[in-house]
Write a protein that holds these residues in place. Sequence first.
Motif: not given
Lengths: 179, 565
Positions: B155-161, B170-176, B335-339, B549-554
Amino acid sequence: MKGMVFTSFLEMVENKFSLDVADQIIEASNLPSGGSYTSVGTYPHNEMIQLVVQLAERTGIPVADLVRTFGEYLFTQLIAMYPQFIQEHQTAFSILRKVDNYIHVEVLKLYPDAELPTFEYETSEPGTLIMIYRSSRPFADLAEGLILGCIEHYGENIEVKREPMDEGTAARFVLTERK
Amino acid sequence: MQEIEVLRRQIEREKKARKEAEQIAEQKTREIYYVNQELLQLNDQLEELVKERTAELSLARDEAIEANRIKSQFLANMSHELRTPLNAIIGYSEMLKEEAEDEGVEGFVDDLGKIHHAGKHLLSLINDILDLSKIEAGKMDLYLESCDINTTIQDVLTTVSPLVESNGNRLEFVILQGVMRTDITKLRQILFNLLSNAGKFTKQGTVSLTVSLEAYHGKPGVSFCIQDTGIGMTPEQMDHLFQAFKQADSSTTRKYGGTGLGLAISQRLCQMMGGHIAVESVYEQGTTFTVWLPSSGSNPDCESVLPEEGSQSYLDEGHNTILVIDDDPAMLQLMQRYLSKEGYAVIVARNGQEGIRLAKERRPSVISLDVLMPGMDGWTVLTTLKSDPELAGIPIIMISMTDDRNLGYALGASDFLIKPVNRDKIISVLDKHIMERQSDSILVIEDDLATSQMMTRMLVKEGYRVIRAGDGRIALECVAQSIPQFILLDLMMPNMDGFEFVTELRKRDEWRSIPVVVLTAKDITAEDRMRLNGYVENIVQKGHWRREDLLEEIRNLLIGARTNR
């Protein structure tokens, strides 16, 4: 001068000489106090000088000797009244070093109006204590007597040399332990 | 005779001396008495003085407490008053901008974008200042909940990228993968702060986020390491790094913008949550911020990070299925992440043949199709699918680098998008082709007309039916007439406020399952949360929410409600 010095002095005259001699010197001295003293009072030191001068005339003993002897006697009286000072100290040097900054401080708490002499100390040489006496009054002899009385009390073998200083009211005492 | 005379004189002297001694004793006693009296009086005066001072201090303390309460109240009111109109400005400018884009009025798009951007900037300044005041007044409440680390970070990455990438970084990440118990909003805020800072102070470099499990003093926790290759800091600059209103250099504010409050807020938030922030930096080489938070909230030993089970298990039949055909793995992942976040089941195909096979097998609701692919290209796939009578009805959205929309439409594509495609765009296009949503009605309960109209327009644009109510009482009548699928609720309203409304709503069995999301400008206290707890699905702060975010939540809640029915 504190009344206690006068009462002790007259006591000594009564004991060492006689009641008669004590009465004579009082009568001859023409004292403002009339010769009645209480240890808690304070009296002009000139009265003491007059009494000593009268005693010297009557006995033929020099004033200095009389005063020194009185000093030795006064020390025995003082430690009888305030034994705690003696209990706190094991040697003559130890108690003598405390006269200025402890004993006189305690005296002033009881008698805020007391005019006390000052002592300076030199302890640069081991086994030697130098005391410099300064007062507004000429009682270096009395100080010497008190020092001697103190040494005698502790029974120590200490030589006391007195060196006169410029002012008549000051003296330098060199105390050396004899081996 | 002589002797008697001597003794008589001596007795006389002794008598006189005794009297004198008695007088002296009396005198001394008197002196002591008076000194004692003086001391007693002094003591009384002192006690009196102490009492006075104590009373003064206690009064000053009461006044300070009262002043502080008034200040907090003022801040809370101000935040409400400021956020409400600002919310309308931001919402309308965003909507107008989109409309201008759709209608091709390019001249307005820029200006509206500027209004939107300035509004959001102003809002973030207000929010920062209010946040800091709240923290300093001890009014910041923690709301600990179970948090999926991966989802939160994505979520944060989507917003901040976009922010980070706008400087050519370049934005790199290693997530847990895992779950921790924390205040999600505040964690997001901290990470967003640090990542956007890193992006701001780095040009043509790399910003990386590494999340790892790490115990601190024996306490299990999660460490978030944000590293950049930017301008770095000198030791002097680092000295006052976490102080409020101080950026590393006052010229920094002019050059890079920002309130200078972000780090101070992040640090205090971390501390509140039982964690800390550390910083290392080499001047002109880069900076590393490390945030550590306990995995069990500020309360130790209650829960540790649990490995997540079957994160993809929600691919069930209740969801709309989208088939994504693209040869670019990055695009597929995106796409997988978005959808999947929109509640869609996503199937991916790496080439045309696989796409056709999966379309036959799974019968997706919509297909997104790339044009340029090795082997069978998008046009061939499109023609094949449209010539199969069983599959011809599935809407196909073409995604291409080149604008060949006329060819696309001619071959039967339902929509045509040009790369790069942003999330909002693709989702709104997908939504358009999924009919089911059309019947959903949403009840918007809001007394502020501007906000109410804005919400309505936003929701109508997404294809929802909207019913509006100006307060809780009107809203109850609306619900009685026709049950909405979803309720968007304001809290502070005349006649019947949001709290009363939910209480009433939950009294009726048939109304109990309607999802309610609270959208409020009020500063939500722990007590408010308690009152709403169990009654509403979520509480969204006006000004803190983003439209997507709100639309997604709805969307998610509507899908959830449908599945439950």
